[in-house]
Scaffold this motif. Sequence first.
Motif, PDB file in Angstrom:
ATOM      1  N   PHE A  35     -26.784   5.958 -92.795  1.00 11.79           N
ATOM      2  CA  PHE A  35     -25.487   6.222 -92.165  1.00 11.79           C
ATOM      3  C   PHE A  35     -25.190   7.708 -92.299  1.00 11.79           C
ATOM      4  O   PHE A  35     -25.203   8.255 -93.416  1.00 11.79           O
ATOM      5  CB  PHE A  35     -24.390   5.384 -92.818  1.00 11.79           C
ATOM      6  N   ASP A  36     -24.922   8.355 -91.159  1.00 11.50           N
ATOM      7  CA  ASP A  36     -24.881   9.820 -91.116  1.00 11.50           C
ATOM      8  C   ASP A  36     -23.619  10.322 -90.425  1.00 11.50           C
ATOM      9  O   ASP A  36     -23.560  10.367 -89.193  1.00 11.50           O
ATOM     10  CB  ASP A  36     -26.136  10.329 -90.376  1.00 11.50           C
ATOM     11  N   SER A  37     -22.634  10.737 -91.227  1.00 13.68           N
ATOM     12  CA  SER A  37     -21.383  11.237 -90.640  1.00 13.68           C
ATOM     13  C   SER A  37     -21.572  12.632 -90.026  1.00 13.68           C
ATOM     14  O   SER A  37     -20.631  13.176 -89.434  1.00 13.68           O
ATOM     15  CB  SER A  37     -20.285  11.293 -91.714  1.00 13.68           C
ATOM     16  N   THR A  79     -32.332  16.920 -82.545  1.00 11.24           N
ATOM     17  CA  THR A  79     -32.956  17.776 -83.555  1.00 11.24           C
ATOM     18  C   THR A  79     -31.916  18.057 -84.620  1.00 11.24           C
ATOM     19  O   THR A  79     -30.807  18.496 -84.302  1.00 11.24           O
ATOM     20  CB  THR A  79     -33.453  19.101 -82.937  1.00 11.24           C
ATOM     21  N   TYR A  80     -32.241  17.778 -85.878  1.00 13.53           N
ATOM     22  CA  TYR A  80     -31.301  17.989 -86.968  1.00 13.53           C
ATOM     23  C   TYR A  80     -31.469  19.396 -87.510  1.00 13.53           C
ATOM     24  O   TYR A  80     -32.462  20.068 -87.241  1.00 13.53           O
ATOM     25  CB  TYR A  80     -31.515  16.920 -88.049  1.00 13.53           C
ATOM     26  N   GLY A  81     -30.489  19.825 -88.288  1.00 16.87           N
ATOM     27  CA  GLY A  81     -30.490  21.197 -88.768  1.00 16.87           C
ATOM     28  C   GLY A  81     -31.703  21.551 -89.613  1.00 16.87           C
ATOM     29  O   GLY A  81     -32.088  22.705 -89.684  1.00 16.87           O
ATOM     30  N   ASP A  82     -32.302  20.537 -90.234  1.00 15.12           N
ATOM     31  CA  ASP A  82     -33.476  20.824 -91.074  1.00 15.12           C
ATOM     32  C   ASP A  82     -34.759  20.854 -90.252  1.00 15.12           C
ATOM     33  O   ASP A  82     -35.851  20.918 -90.812  1.00 15.12           O
ATOM     34  CB  ASP A  82     -33.573  19.786 -92.196  1.00 15.12           C
ATOM     35  N   GLY A  83     -34.625  20.758 -88.924  1.00 18.09           N
ATOM     36  CA  GLY A  83     -35.792  20.837 -88.046  1.00 18.09           C
ATOM     37  C   GLY A  83     -36.407  19.498 -87.709  1.00 18.09           C
ATOM     38  O   GLY A  83     -37.257  19.390 -86.833  1.00 18.09           O
ATOM     39  N   SER A  84     -35.974  18.435 -88.378  1.00 15.98           N
ATOM     40  CA  SER A  84     -36.508  17.103 -88.051  1.00 15.98           C
ATOM     41  C   SER A  84     -35.886  16.637 -86.738  1.00 15.98           C
ATOM     42  O   SER A  84     -34.879  17.183 -86.278  1.00 15.98           O
ATOM     43  CB  SER A  84     -36.186  16.104 -89.171  1.00 15.98           C
ATOM     44  N   GLY A  85     -36.486  15.582 -86.148  1.00 12.46           N
ATOM     45  CA  GLY A  85     -35.942  15.122 -84.878  1.00 12.46           C
ATOM     46  C   GLY A  85     -36.643  13.886 -84.366  1.00 12.46           C
ATOM     47  O   GLY A  85     -37.606  13.395 -84.981  1.00 12.46           O
ATOM     48  N   SER A 116     -41.385  14.400 -90.734  1.00 14.08           N
ATOM     49  CA  SER A 116     -40.608  14.100 -91.952  1.00 14.08           C
ATOM     50  C   SER A 116     -40.018  12.689 -91.875  1.00 14.08           C
ATOM     51  O   SER A 116     -39.838  12.033 -92.912  1.00 14.08           O
ATOM     52  CB  SER A 116     -39.492  15.139 -92.142  1.00 14.08           C
ATOM     53  N   PHE A 117     -39.727  12.196 -90.663  1.00 10.59           N
ATOM     54  CA  PHE A 117     -39.262  10.802 -90.553  1.00 10.59           C
ATOM     55  C   PHE A 117     -40.425   9.833 -90.784  1.00 10.59           C
ATOM     56  O   PHE A 117     -40.276   8.839 -91.496  1.00 10.59           O
ATOM     57  CB  PHE A 117     -38.588  10.555 -89.204  1.00 10.59           C
ATOM     58  N   THR A 118     -41.597  10.143 -90.216  1.00 10.16           N
ATOM     59  CA  THR A 118     -42.766   9.277 -90.445  1.00 10.16           C
ATOM     60  C   THR A 118     -43.064   9.170 -91.937  1.00 10.16           C
ATOM     61  O   THR A 118     -43.414   8.106 -92.449  1.00 10.16           O
ATOM     62  CB  THR A 118     -43.991   9.824 -89.696  1.00 10.16           C
ATOM     63  N   ALA A 219     -18.167  17.044 -93.908  1.00 11.33           N
ATOM     64  CA  ALA A 219     -18.473  15.931 -94.823  1.00 11.33           C
ATOM     65  C   ALA A 219     -19.634  15.181 -94.190  1.00 11.33           C
ATOM     66  O   ALA A 219     -19.477  14.588 -93.111  1.00 11.33           O
ATOM     67  CB  ALA A 219     -17.270  15.026 -94.981  1.00 11.33           C
ATOM     68  N   ASP A 220     -20.819  15.243 -94.824  1.00 12.36           N
ATOM     69  CA  ASP A 220     -22.035  14.786 -94.167  1.00 12.36           C
ATOM     70  C   ASP A 220     -22.818  13.810 -95.034  1.00 12.36           C
ATOM     71  O   ASP A 220     -23.605  14.219 -95.898  1.00 12.36           O
ATOM     72  CB  ASP A 220     -22.906  16.009 -93.820  1.00 12.36           C
ATOM     73  N   THR A 221     -22.641  12.516 -94.782  1.00 17.02           N
ATOM     74  CA  THR A 221     -23.319  11.488 -95.590  1.00 17.02           C
ATOM     75  C   THR A 221     -24.827  11.490 -95.364  1.00 17.02           C
ATOM     76  O   THR A 221     -25.567  10.904 -96.157  1.00 17.02           O
ATOM     77  CB  THR A 221     -22.785  10.086 -95.244  1.00 17.02           C
ATOM     78  N   GLY A 222     -25.279  12.152 -94.297  1.00 18.39           N
ATOM     79  CA  GLY A 222     -26.701  12.150 -93.958  1.00 18.39           C
ATOM     80  C   GLY A 222     -27.469  13.331 -94.500  1.00 18.39           C
ATOM     81  O   GLY A 222     -28.659  13.491 -94.212  1.00 18.39           O
ATOM     82  N   THR A 223     -26.789  14.188 -95.272  1.00 18.38           N
ATOM     83  CA  THR A 223     -27.451  15.351 -95.883  1.00 18.38           C
ATOM     84  C   THR A 223     -27.381  15.189 -97.390  1.00 18.38           C
ATOM     85  O   THR A 223     -26.338  14.821 -97.926  1.00 18.38           O
ATOM     86  CB  THR A 223     -26.751  16.651 -95.445  1.00 18.38           C
ATOM     87  N   SER A 224     -28.496  15.456 -98.073  1.00 21.05           N
ATOM     88  CA  SER A 224     -28.580  15.193 -99.520  1.00 21.05           C
ATOM     89  C   SER A 224     -27.724  16.151-100.336  1.00 21.05           C
ATOM     90  O   SER A 224     -27.019  15.741-101.258  1.00 21.05           O
ATOM     91  CB  SER A 224     -30.028  15.361 -99.990  1.00 21.05           C
ATOM     92  N   ASN A 304     -21.128  25.114 -93.378  1.00 16.28           N
ATOM     93  CA  ASN A 304     -21.098  24.650 -94.764  1.00 16.28           C
ATOM     94  C   ASN A 304     -21.142  23.118 -94.754  1.00 16.28           C
ATOM     95  O   ASN A 304     -20.474  22.480 -93.929  1.00 16.28           O
ATOM     96  CB  ASN A 304     -19.827  25.149 -95.462  1.00 16.28           C
ATOM     97  N   ILE A 305     -21.930  22.555 -95.655  1.00 18.99           N
ATOM     98  CA  ILE A 305     -22.145  21.113 -95.645  1.00 18.99           C
ATOM     99  C   ILE A 305     -21.857  20.512 -97.008  1.00 18.99           C
ATOM    100  O   ILE A 305     -22.443  20.943 -98.007  1.00 18.99           O
ATOM    101  CB  ILE A 305     -23.593  20.756 -95.266  1.00 18.99           C
ATOM    102  N   TRP A 306     -20.927  19.574 -97.057  1.00 18.56           N
ATOM    103  CA  TRP A 306     -20.661  18.781 -98.268  1.00 18.56           C
ATOM    104  C   TRP A 306     -21.449  17.488 -98.098  1.00 18.56           C
ATOM    105  O   TRP A 306     -20.986  16.541 -97.469  1.00 18.56           O
ATOM    106  CB  TRP A 306     -19.170  18.513 -98.405  1.00 18.56           C
TER     107      TRP A 306
HETATM  108  C1  47U Z   1     -27.920  21.746 -90.740  1.00 23.03           C
HETATM  109  C2  47U Z   1     -28.924  21.728 -91.853  1.00 23.03           C
HETATM  110  N1  47U Z   1     -29.714  22.774 -92.204  1.00 23.03           N
HETATM  111  N2  47U Z   1     -30.467  22.365 -93.248  1.00 23.03           N
HETATM  112  C3  47U Z   1     -31.423  23.224 -93.923  1.00 23.03           C
HETATM  113  C4  47U Z   1     -30.190  21.079 -93.535  1.00 23.03           C
HETATM  114  C5  47U Z   1     -30.812  20.249 -94.608  1.00 23.03           C
HETATM  115  C6  47U Z   1     -29.190  20.660 -92.675  1.00 23.03           C
HETATM  116  C7  47U Z   1     -28.544  19.335 -92.609  1.00 23.03           C
HETATM  117  C8  47U Z   1     -29.466  18.341 -91.926  1.00 23.03           C
HETATM  118  O1  47U Z   1     -30.418  18.709 -91.260  1.00 23.03           O
HETATM  119  N3  47U Z   1     -29.105  17.058 -92.110  1.00 23.03           N
HETATM  120  C9  47U Z   1     -29.784  15.984 -91.595  1.00 23.03           C
HETATM  121  C10 47U Z   1     -31.168  15.954 -91.431  1.00 23.03           C
HETATM  122  C11 47U Z   1     -31.741  14.815 -90.890  1.00 23.03           C
HETATM  123  C12 47U Z   1     -30.951  13.722 -90.537  1.00 23.03           C
HETATM  124  C13 47U Z   1     -29.579  13.808 -90.740  1.00 23.03           C
HETATM  125  N4  47U Z   1     -29.027  14.930 -91.267  1.00 23.03           N
END
Ligand code: 47U
Length: 331
Positions: A35-37, A79-85, A116-118, A219-224, A304-306
């Motif tokens: 679950f990813d807010s 595509t997510y911020g960490d480059g995954s998609g 990274s998802f695989t 507020a991002d439940t999907g980011t560690s 900024n990500i919480w």
């Molecule tokens: C924006 C961002 N930059 N960087 C380094 C990170 C880790 C993020 C946040 C991000 O990618 N979150 C994410 C990734 C996969 C699925 C759901 N959420």
Amino acid sequence: STGSAAAVPINAEFDIAYVTPVTLGTPPQTLQLDFDSGSSDLWVFSSHLPTSQIRGQEIYAPNKSSTAKLLDGHSWSITYGDGSGSRGNVYTDNVTVGGLMVERQAIECAQQVSSSFTSEAHIDGLVGLGFSTLNTVSPKSQLTFFDNAKGALDSPVFTADLKHKQAGTYDFGFIDKAKYTGEITYVPVNNDPGYWTFSSSGYAVGSGNFSASPISGIADTGTSLIYLPTAVVTAYYRQVQGATNSRSYGGYVFPCSATLPSFTFGVGEARFTIPPAYMSYAAVTPGSSTCFGGLQSSNGVGINIWGDLALKVAFVVFNGGTPPTIGWAAK
Ligand SMILES: Cc1nn(C)c(C)c1CC(=O)Nc1ccccn1
């Protein structure tokens, strides 16, 4: 109506992410979804993926569901911020979370996922809980599970009660008083372009003075982890012997034996303290004596990500009313 489902950490050592059982279609196919807010697509590993991209995940097979309908001519790509998609095509079907069912929910079936998802066998897909303006389905964007459910919910809210190395809960449609102590501090949400963006009232490192400077973040439940401005991050790691901002590891690292300060953040007058033990994320490679910090710079991130590391020390109310607000309470 209401719903309530477990949020289970996928890794025993450190809380990379949390997954929640979600049933899709008829007869029900149950997947473990993140679950990813911080995003607004509900996508799943599916029978449309090449088997080379599936490594232990459960898949959704729409052709095995009598209630699945192809959303003809629609596709998605994220595509997510960490480059995954991932990307693929779209069906609608029944989706149930913790007893709460949405009929004709857009289920985005992956035809391709990034490595990274695989590599993450415990995550079978994501349930976006951001605002539907962020949804990537084209030509007609689709509503999130929360937006589809909202009208039928007792109250237009969902709550996150994430925990350290143990299962927590996502509730939909109600605020469970048993899950928090004291008062809930609500602050405004700016949902443009579609994140749960709020302003933190400041921070403190360890027992140091509270720096009352507003920090806007999502507020991002999907980011560690937590990603904050450089000034905050350098103030923190100045207190950690041997800490360095490592280009090779992509962030602040320190000797795993280092003594870490706690990190306190403010929401209005409320204060939330992340204990030192939570602030060390993991050894950079298994068995290494170098550890990766839970607090990282948002410099390269853009916002900024919480993430989960902050959320897990609070009970958080995502209020989807008009106007939207976010509430934080101790627990
Ligand atoms: C924006 C961002 N930059 N960087 C380094 C990170 C880790 C993020 C946040 C991000 O990618 N979150 C994410 C990734 C996969 C699925 C759901 N959420």
